[in-house]
Design a protein around this motif. Structure first.
Motif, short mmCIF file in Angstrom:
data_model
loop_
_atom_site.label_atom_id
_atom_site.label_comp_id
_atom_site.label_asym_id
_atom_site.label_seq_id
_atom_site.Cartn_x
_atom_site.Cartn_y
_atom_site.Cartn_z
N LYS A 192 -91.33 50.27 70.72
CA LYS A 192 -91.28 50.00 69.27
C LYS A 192 -90.15 49.03 68.94
O LYS A 192 -90.31 48.15 68.10
N LEU A 193 -89.01 49.20 69.59
CA LEU A 193 -87.88 48.31 69.36
C LEU A 193 -88.25 46.87 69.73
O LEU A 193 -87.92 45.93 69.00
N GLY A 194 -88.95 46.69 70.83
CA GLY A 194 -89.41 45.36 71.23
C GLY A 194 -90.33 44.74 70.18
O GLY A 194 -90.25 43.54 69.91
N GLU A 195 -91.18 45.56 69.58
CA GLU A 195 -92.08 45.06 68.54
C GLU A 195 -91.29 44.61 67.31
O GLU A 195 -91.55 43.54 66.75
N VAL A 196 -90.31 45.41 66.91
CA VAL A 196 -89.48 45.07 65.75
C VAL A 196 -88.66 43.81 66.06
O VAL A 196 -88.55 42.91 65.22
N TRP A 197 -88.09 43.75 67.24
CA TRP A 197 -87.29 42.59 67.64
C TRP A 197 -88.14 41.32 67.61
O TRP A 197 -87.67 40.27 67.14
N SER A 198 -89.36 41.41 68.06
CA SER A 198 -90.27 40.24 68.03
C SER A 198 -90.54 39.79 66.60
O SER A 198 -90.54 38.59 66.31
N ARG A 199 -90.75 40.75 65.70
CA ARG A 199 -90.98 40.40 64.29
C ARG A 199 -89.74 39.75 63.68
O ARG A 199 -89.84 38.79 62.92
N LEU A 200 -88.59 40.29 64.03
CA LEU A 200 -87.34 39.73 63.51
C LEU A 200 -87.12 38.31 64.04
O LEU A 200 -86.74 37.42 63.29
N GLN A 201 -87.37 38.10 65.31
CA GLN A 201 -87.19 36.76 65.89
C GLN A 201 -88.19 35.76 65.31
O GLN A 201 -87.87 34.58 65.19
N ALA A 202 -89.36 36.24 64.94
CA ALA A 202 -90.37 35.35 64.36
C ALA A 202 -89.98 34.90 62.95
O ALA A 202 -90.36 33.80 62.52
N LYS A 203 -89.22 35.73 62.24
CA LYS A 203 -88.79 35.42 60.87
C LYS A 203 -87.31 35.76 60.73
O LYS A 203 -86.93 36.64 59.96
N PRO A 204 -86.45 35.08 61.46
CA PRO A 204 -85.03 35.46 61.51
C PRO A 204 -84.28 35.36 60.19
O PRO A 204 -83.26 36.01 60.00
N ASP A 205 -84.80 34.56 59.26
CA ASP A 205 -84.11 34.38 57.98
C ASP A 205 -84.75 35.15 56.83
O ASP A 205 -84.25 35.08 55.70
N SER A 206 -85.84 35.86 57.11
CA SER A 206 -86.52 36.53 56.00
C SER A 206 -87.04 37.94 56.31
O SER A 206 -87.39 38.67 55.38
N TYR A 207 -87.12 38.32 57.58
CA TYR A 207 -87.69 39.63 57.90
C TYR A 207 -86.81 40.75 57.35
O TYR A 207 -85.60 40.72 57.49
N ILE A 208 -87.46 41.72 56.71
CA ILE A 208 -86.75 42.88 56.16
C ILE A 208 -87.28 44.12 56.87
O ILE A 208 -88.48 44.41 56.83
N PHE A 209 -86.37 44.85 57.50
CA PHE A 209 -86.75 46.09 58.18
C PHE A 209 -87.32 47.10 57.19
O PHE A 209 -86.84 47.20 56.06
N SER A 210 -88.30 47.86 57.63
CA SER A 210 -88.69 49.05 56.88
C SER A 210 -87.60 50.10 57.15
O SER A 210 -86.82 49.95 58.11
N PRO A 211 -87.54 51.16 56.36
CA PRO A 211 -86.52 52.19 56.64
C PRO A 211 -86.63 52.77 58.06
O PRO A 211 -85.61 53.00 58.71
N ASP A 212 -87.84 52.97 58.55
CA ASP A 212 -88.02 53.51 59.90
C ASP A 212 -87.57 52.51 60.96
O ASP A 212 -86.94 52.87 61.95
N GLU A 213 -87.88 51.24 60.75
CA GLU A 213 -87.45 50.20 61.68
C GLU A 213 -85.93 50.08 61.69
O GLU A 213 -85.33 49.92 62.75
N PHE A 214 -85.32 50.19 60.52
CA PHE A 214 -83.87 50.12 60.44
C PHE A 214 -83.24 51.29 61.20
O PHE A 214 -82.26 51.10 61.93
N ALA A 215 -83.79 52.48 61.05
CA ALA A 215 -83.27 53.65 61.77
C ALA A 215 -83.36 53.43 63.27
O ALA A 215 -82.42 53.73 64.02
#
Length: 92
Positions: free
Chosen positions: A41-64
Motif C-alpha cells: 500500500k505504501l508503494g501505491e501511495v508513493w507512486s501517486r505522490l511521485q506522479a503529482k509531487p506538487d498537488s497530491y493530497i493524502f487521504s487520512p488513511d494514506e497519511f496514517a
C-alpha cells in the motif's frame, strides 16, 4: 484454541486504517503478512505522490500509513510538502 492463520491471511481484506492501527499497536513486531500488505500500500501511495509531487493530497488513511513509515523517507522535500498539504486540507 483458535488458529489465527485465517485472520493473518485476510490482511488484504482489512481497511487500510485498521491495518495501520494493528501495526502501530503490535507488541513484539509486526506480522510479516501485515508488513507486506502495508508496504505494498505504501508503494501505491508513493507512486501517486511521485506522479503529482506538487498537488497530491493524502487521504487520512494514506497519511496514517505514510506517517507510520516516515523514517524511510527522511527529510525529503516531496514528503515535507505533501505533509503540509495534508494538514492544510484536513484541518477541522
Amino acid at each position: 484454541m483458535g488458529d489465527c492463520t485465517e485472520y493473518k491471511a485476510s490482511y488484504n481484506n482489512l481497511p487500510l486504517a485498521q491495518a495501520v492501527y494493528i501495526a502501530q499497536n503490535s507488541e513484539g513486531g509486526v506480522d510479516q503478512r501485515l508488513a507486506t500488505f502495508l508496504e505494498t500500500k505504501l508503494g501505491e501511495v508513493w507512486s501517486r505522490l511521485q506522479a503529482k509531487p506538487d498537488s497530491y493530497i493524502f487521504s487520512p488513511d494514506e497519511f496514517a500509513l505514510f506517517n507510520y513509515y516516515k523514517v524511510w523517507f527522511g527529510d525529503q522535500d516531496i514528503v515535507k510538502n505533501a505533509t503540509k498539504r495534508y494538514w492544510d486540507n484536513h484541518r477541522a
